[in-house]
Design a protein around this motif. Structure first.
Motif, short mmCIF file in Angstrom:
data_model
loop_
_atom_site.label_atom_id
_atom_site.label_comp_id
_atom_site.label_asym_id
_atom_site.label_seq_id
_atom_site.Cartn_x
_atom_site.Cartn_y
_atom_site.Cartn_z
N GLY A 11 0.83 -1.21 0.00
CA GLY A 11 0.00 0.00 0.00
C GLY A 11 0.85 1.25 0.00
O GLY A 11 0.62 2.18 -0.79
N LEU A 12 1.87 1.26 0.85
CA LEU A 12 2.75 2.44 0.94
C LEU A 12 3.46 2.68 -0.39
O LEU A 12 3.47 3.80 -0.92
CB LEU A 12 3.78 2.22 2.06
CG LEU A 12 4.88 3.27 2.20
CD1 LEU A 12 4.32 4.63 2.60
CD2 LEU A 12 5.92 2.84 3.24
N VAL A 13 4.03 1.59 -0.98
CA VAL A 13 4.79 1.75 -2.23
C VAL A 13 3.87 2.20 -3.37
O VAL A 13 4.19 3.15 -4.10
CB VAL A 13 5.53 0.44 -2.61
CG1 VAL A 13 6.14 0.53 -4.00
CG2 VAL A 13 6.62 0.13 -1.58
N PRO A 60 17.87 4.75 2.06
CA PRO A 60 18.38 3.82 3.08
C PRO A 60 17.25 3.03 3.75
O PRO A 60 16.12 3.54 3.86
CB PRO A 60 19.06 4.74 4.10
CG PRO A 60 18.79 6.13 3.71
CD PRO A 60 18.07 6.16 2.40
N ALA A 61 17.57 1.83 4.20
CA ALA A 61 16.57 0.96 4.84
C ALA A 61 15.91 1.68 6.03
O ALA A 61 14.70 1.57 6.25
CB ALA A 61 17.22 -0.33 5.32
N GLU A 62 16.72 2.46 6.79
CA GLU A 62 16.18 3.16 7.97
C GLU A 62 15.05 4.11 7.57
O GLU A 62 14.03 4.19 8.25
CB GLU A 62 17.29 3.98 8.66
CG GLU A 62 18.37 3.15 9.35
CD GLU A 62 19.35 2.53 8.37
OE1 GLU A 62 19.43 2.99 7.20
OE2 GLU A 62 20.04 1.56 8.76
N ALA A 63 15.25 4.82 6.45
CA ALA A 63 14.25 5.80 6.01
C ALA A 63 12.97 5.08 5.56
O ALA A 63 11.85 5.53 5.84
CB ALA A 63 14.81 6.64 4.87
N ILE A 64 13.15 3.94 4.89
CA ILE A 64 11.98 3.19 4.41
C ILE A 64 11.20 2.62 5.60
O ILE A 64 9.98 2.72 5.66
CB ILE A 64 12.44 2.07 3.43
CG1 ILE A 64 12.99 2.73 2.17
CG2 ILE A 64 11.30 1.10 3.12
CD1 ILE A 64 13.68 1.78 1.22
N LEU A 65 11.92 2.05 6.56
CA LEU A 65 11.25 1.47 7.73
C LEU A 65 10.55 2.56 8.55
O LEU A 65 9.43 2.34 9.05
CB LEU A 65 12.26 0.73 8.61
CG LEU A 65 12.73 -0.62 8.04
CD1 LEU A 65 13.95 -1.14 8.80
CD2 LEU A 65 11.60 -1.65 8.08
N GLY A 69 6.61 2.85 9.37
CA GLY A 69 6.03 2.97 10.71
C GLY A 69 4.99 4.08 10.77
O GLY A 69 3.89 3.90 11.33
N GLN A 70 5.30 5.21 10.17
CA GLN A 70 4.35 6.34 10.17
C GLN A 70 3.08 5.96 9.40
O GLN A 70 1.97 6.25 9.81
CB GLN A 70 4.98 7.56 9.50
CG GLN A 70 6.16 8.09 10.26
CD GLN A 70 6.32 9.60 10.10
OE1 GLN A 70 5.38 10.31 9.82
NE2 GLN A 70 7.53 10.08 10.29
N TYR A 71 3.30 5.28 8.26
CA TYR A 71 2.17 4.87 7.41
C TYR A 71 1.29 3.86 8.15
O TYR A 71 0.07 3.90 8.06
CB TYR A 71 2.74 4.26 6.13
CG TYR A 71 1.71 3.77 5.15
CD1 TYR A 71 1.09 4.65 4.27
CD2 TYR A 71 1.38 2.41 5.08
CE1 TYR A 71 0.15 4.19 3.34
CE2 TYR A 71 0.45 1.95 4.15
CZ TYR A 71 -0.16 2.84 3.30
OH TYR A 71 -1.09 2.39 2.39
N TRP A 72 1.93 2.98 8.93
CA TRP A 72 1.17 1.96 9.68
C TRP A 72 0.16 2.64 10.62
O TRP A 72 -1.00 2.24 10.71
CB TRP A 72 2.14 1.06 10.47
CG TRP A 72 1.44 -0.05 11.20
CD1 TRP A 72 1.04 -0.03 12.50
CD2 TRP A 72 1.04 -1.32 10.68
NE1 TRP A 72 0.42 -1.22 12.83
CE2 TRP A 72 0.40 -2.02 11.72
CE3 TRP A 72 1.15 -1.93 9.42
CZ2 TRP A 72 -0.11 -3.30 11.56
CZ3 TRP A 72 0.64 -3.21 9.25
CH2 TRP A 72 0.02 -3.87 10.31
N VAL A 73 0.60 3.71 11.29
CA VAL A 73 -0.30 4.41 12.20
C VAL A 73 -1.33 5.23 11.41
O VAL A 73 -2.53 5.13 11.64
CB VAL A 73 0.47 5.33 13.18
CG1 VAL A 73 -0.51 6.12 14.05
CG2 VAL A 73 1.39 4.49 14.07
#
Ligand code: HEM
Length: 183
Positions: A11-13, A60-65, A69-73
């Motif tokens: 969904g995010l992508v 970077p993986a950190e930015a994607i994760l 997280g923000q999208y999940w909420v």
């Protein structure tokens, strides 16, 4: 992880980068185009999707994760589980204190799942020590994104500092989290 997690990655992508980008990521990761929400998938599926997203998006993986997280909420929890969100806490600190209980309550829906666990200690008003326990490595940036998303949800300003693993003996990731109501 349960399919709903991978579905949320999809969904995010697709929302932010389009269907063609999702095609590149899921085919490159050897993952299906879509997932069944209530079916458990090997964690490798999720990790491979993130790995491929790093390559395809050049982030970077950190930015994607963290974005995940923000999208999940903002797009999963508050849209599909709003009653549960509302009954879990009236503000950020209260919500975090009750989060383990919330994850336990939904074990009926996700019998095979391995939720994280958070131990929260109030150090002083507006300052928490949070210990994050997980069976999975590398998801701390996801937790940061979730906290930022919770900040938006509760209209609080959130900031954090990570405590080095060598500073304590517990098998968790420790952080200090500051939270302040936005006026
Ligand atoms: C209210 C809606 C929520 C639902 C339905 C939900 C459900 C889930 C599910 C199904 C998983 C996958 C675990 C597995 O399949 O083994 C998961 C993982 C996780 N959840 Fe929740 N969750 C919700 C909200 C939250 C919130 C608000 C946070 C904020 C901190 C959170 C933190 C996490 C973390 C960090 C993981 C990754 C697993 C790990 O660290 O090992 N969840 N959750």
């Amino acid at each position: 992880m349960y399919g709903m997690v991978n579905q949320a990655v999809r969904g995010l992508v697709t929302e932010k980068f389009g269907a063609d980008t999702w095609t590149k990521i899921h085919t490159g990761a050897g993952a299906p185009e879509n997932f069944s929400a209530m079916q458990p998938y090997d964690d490798a599926v999720t990790y491979n999707l993130v790995g491929k997203a790093v390559e395809v998006l050049g982030l970077p993986a950190e930015a994607i994760l963290a974005a995940f997280g923000q999208y999940w909420v903002s797009d999963i929890a508050t849209k599909h589980y709003d009653t549960m969100m509302a009954s879990t806490g009236r503000d950020f600190a209260d919500f975090l204190a009750n989060l383990d209980h919330m994850h336990q309550r939904i074990r009926v829906t996700f019998p095979d799942y391995q939720p994280p666990s958070f131990r929260v200690k109030n150090l002083e008003p507006g300052k928490l020590q949070v210990d994050y326990y997980s069976h999975r490595p590398g998801l701390l940036p996801f937790v940061e994104g979730l906290f930022m998303g919770l900040g938006v949800y509760f209209k609080e300003e959130i900031s954090f500092e990570h405590i080095d693993d060598t500073a304590h003996r517990l098998p968790c990731k420790r952080m200090i989290v500051w939270h302040k109501a936005l006026s």
